[in-house]
Design an enzyme around this catalytic site. Structure first.
Site, PDB file in Angstrom:
ATOM      1  N   SER A 267       0.818  -4.861  -0.901  1.00 26.22           N
ATOM      2  CA  SER A 267      -0.184  -4.063   0.125  1.00 26.22           C
ATOM      3  C   SER A 267      -1.580  -3.638  -0.394  1.00 26.22           C
ATOM      4  O   SER A 267      -2.354  -3.248   0.438  1.00 26.22           O
ATOM      5  CB  SER A 267       0.585  -3.416   1.134  1.00 26.22           C
ATOM      6  OG  SER A 267       1.598  -4.048   1.951  1.00 26.22           O
TER       7      SER A 267
ATOM      8  N   SER B 257      -0.928  -4.389   3.777  1.00 26.82           N
ATOM      9  CA  SER B 257      -1.286  -3.455   4.858  1.00 26.82           C
ATOM     10  C   SER B 257      -2.485  -2.664   4.704  1.00 26.82           C
ATOM     11  O   SER B 257      -2.984  -1.945   5.657  1.00 26.82           O
ATOM     12  CB  SER B 257      -0.092  -2.680   5.068  1.00 26.82           C
ATOM     13  OG  SER B 257       0.273  -1.767   4.113  1.00 26.82           O
TER      14      SER B 257
ATOM     15  N   LYS C  83      -5.678   5.839   3.186  1.00 24.44           N
ATOM     16  CA  LYS C  83      -4.904   5.136   3.962  1.00 24.44           C
ATOM     17  C   LYS C  83      -4.247   6.104   4.970  1.00 24.44           C
ATOM     18  O   LYS C  83      -3.651   7.126   4.184  1.00 24.44           O
ATOM     19  CB  LYS C  83      -4.114   3.984   3.363  1.00 24.44           C
ATOM     20  CG  LYS C  83      -3.236   3.399   4.056  1.00 24.44           C
ATOM     21  CD  LYS C  83      -2.311   2.315   3.198  1.00 24.44           C
ATOM     22  CE  LYS C  83      -1.592   1.453   3.972  1.00 24.44           C
ATOM     23  NZ  LYS C  83      -0.736   0.522   3.042  1.00 24.44           N
TER      24      LYS C  83
END
Length: 484
Positions: free
Chosen positions: A175, A151, A76
């Site tokens: 998330s 997210s 990420k």
């Protein structure tokens, strides 16, 4: 190759069925060919990936390989990566190249994993749909007109589309688990402090936690084995022994006490999602588990509490991005105030600005006691609810999300509706507990996630419980059409 588990890929590499270089090229080719439909990657570093794969092949040739040696993964874009852009999906950090690796990146790299690139996300991890990214929204591979969740939506979409073997994510209010549920993969958020936050760009420091997104609990266990553990560079890191997560996967779960919170099965839950969750619970009964109804009476307050605590912490953490030391800087500022104002207005997107403003307000003189202090008191009550529940049960289960993935753009104009997508996940972060989502029977062709919540530092049990379900079912093996 893309449909094989990490254990299968590792075995093939050791048997020289193909090299890590060949495997890495295979994934890079898939990214180049398929990711334009998804936008799941912000940065792909083919040169560095192939160099890491060559090193992995050398280790394999010397018979010095571990379970992750030569396995292509993604990170990420909230984790600092030395020499590779770390943007947090924000214009503010569009040109930021970190001079060091985050601990999570360092440990996985040290275990021989090959980093393919950095995945898209909601800006500074603020969002539930991966639509707030400066680089554009991510699409769900099961239906590209729908969101992948956020997210960590880029990581979830990339894993679901078989563009990498696994990926890292972060979970502040759901998330990892929410996008895992919406994309039909496995995602685990460990106990707060279990994985180092050093080098992970902070959103809300008392809530953020690094974790894993993979196709199965077994794959997740391989990564968590390497990621977890004490880090003296992180003041929030827990100095607690780390068990062998892979070794615990096949433990017997007969007699397991599963708690079903009545608050998770009421108004707001899509009845079809509820039916899929109930069907999954019945599979656990076949394995000898005992089902009990429990109550988490303060959990309905988790969303308003979170949206006081998290913005307050984000307001403080993001104050460092002022256009002076690093990050976006406006052109030709008239004076210092103009530099601060325009740099932050240009660098941050609407959702980040909204949360910074809310956080600054609740921390301001005259409102701290009324909002922030009260929210922290309720947070304590939420944690107490879980403590009482774990005196009666071993694992808590329920839906990860109230519905399947919604359409892109559907909730961007209604922040409250967007925030309610995390209604079942936020309480776990407020309490600092480990949580996990695994795929169960789909609804109308779209994935559904079963959430598992464990007691503190009980990730091994969660992975074990998830793995035993995945022995009985095949939902985690399903691939979206066009990406299999």
């Amino acid at each position: 190759m893309q449909n094989k588990s990490i254990a299968e890929l590792a075995a093939d590499l050791r048997l020289r069925k193909y090299s890590s270089t060949e495997l890495t090229r295979h994934y890079l080719d898939r990214i180049a060919r398929l990711d334009p439909q998804l936008n799941s990657f912000i940065t792909v570093d083919a040169e560095a990936a192939l160099a890491a794969a060559a090193r992995a092949d050398e280790a394999l040739a010397r018979d010095q390989a571990g379970p992750l040696t030569g396995i292509p993964i993604a990170h990420k874009d909230i984790f600092c990566t030395k020499g590779v852009r770390t943007s947090c999906a924000s214009r503010m950090l569009d040109d930021f190249v970190a001079p060091y690796d985050a601990t999570v990146v360092e440990r996985l790299g040290g275990a021989g994993a090959v980093m393919l690139g950095k995945t898209n996300m909601d800006e500074f991890a603020m969002g539930s749909s991966n639509e707030t990214s400066y680089y554009g929204p991510v699409a769900n591979p099961w239906d590209t007109s729908r969101v992948p969740g956020g997210s960590s939506g880029g990581s979830a979409a990339a894993v679901a589309a078989r563009l990498c073997a696994a990926a890292t994510g972060t979970d502040t209010g759901g998330s990892i688990r929410q996008p895992a549920a919406l994309c039909g993969i496995t995602g685990i958020k460990p106990t707060y402090g279990r994985c180092s936050r050093w080098g992970m760009i902070a959103f809300a420091s008392s809530l953020d936690q690094a974790g894993v997104m993979a196709r199965s609990a077994a794959d997740a266990a391989f990564l968590l084995d390497e990621m977890a553990g004490f880090d003296e560079r992180d003041s929030t890191s827990a100095d607690v022994p780390v068990p062998d997560y892979v070794d615990a996967l096949d433990n017997d779960i007969s007699g397991l006490r599963i708690g079903l919170p009545k608050e998770f099965f009421g108004e707001g839950l899509d009845p079809r999602v509820g039916a899929a969750i109930e069907a999954a619970i019945r599979e656990y009964e076949k394995l000898g588990a005992e089902i009990r109804e429990i109550s988490l009476p303060n959990s309905p307050l988790s969303v308003p509490v979170y949206y006081v605590v998290a913005p307050a912490e984000c307001s403080s953490n993001l104050a460092r991005f002022d256009g002076v030391r690093y990050g976006h800087r406006c052109a030709d500022p008239a004076d210092l105030e103009d530099l601060y104002t325009r740099s932050r207005a240009e660098g941050f997107g609407p959702e980040v600005q909204r949360r910074v403003m809310i956080g600054t307000y609740v921390l301001s003189a005259g409102y701290y006691d009324a909002y922030y202090l009260k929210a922290q008191k309720i947070r304590h009550l939420i944690a107490d609810d879980f403590k009482r529940a774990f005196e009666e049960v071993d694992v808590i289960m329920g839906p990860t999300t109230p519905s399947t993935a919604f359409a892109l753009g559907d909730k961007m104009d209604d922040p409250v509706a967007m925030y309610l997508n995390d209604i079942y996940t936020i309480a776990t972060n407020l309490a600092g507990l480990p949580g996990m989502s695994i795929p169960v029977e789909p609804v109308a062709g779209m994935p559904v996630g079963l959430q598992l919540i464990g007691n503190y530092f009980d990730e091994a049990r969660l992975l074990n419980v998830a793995h035993r379900y995945q022995h009985l079912t095949h939902w985690h093996q399903a691939a979206p059409a066009g990406f299999d």
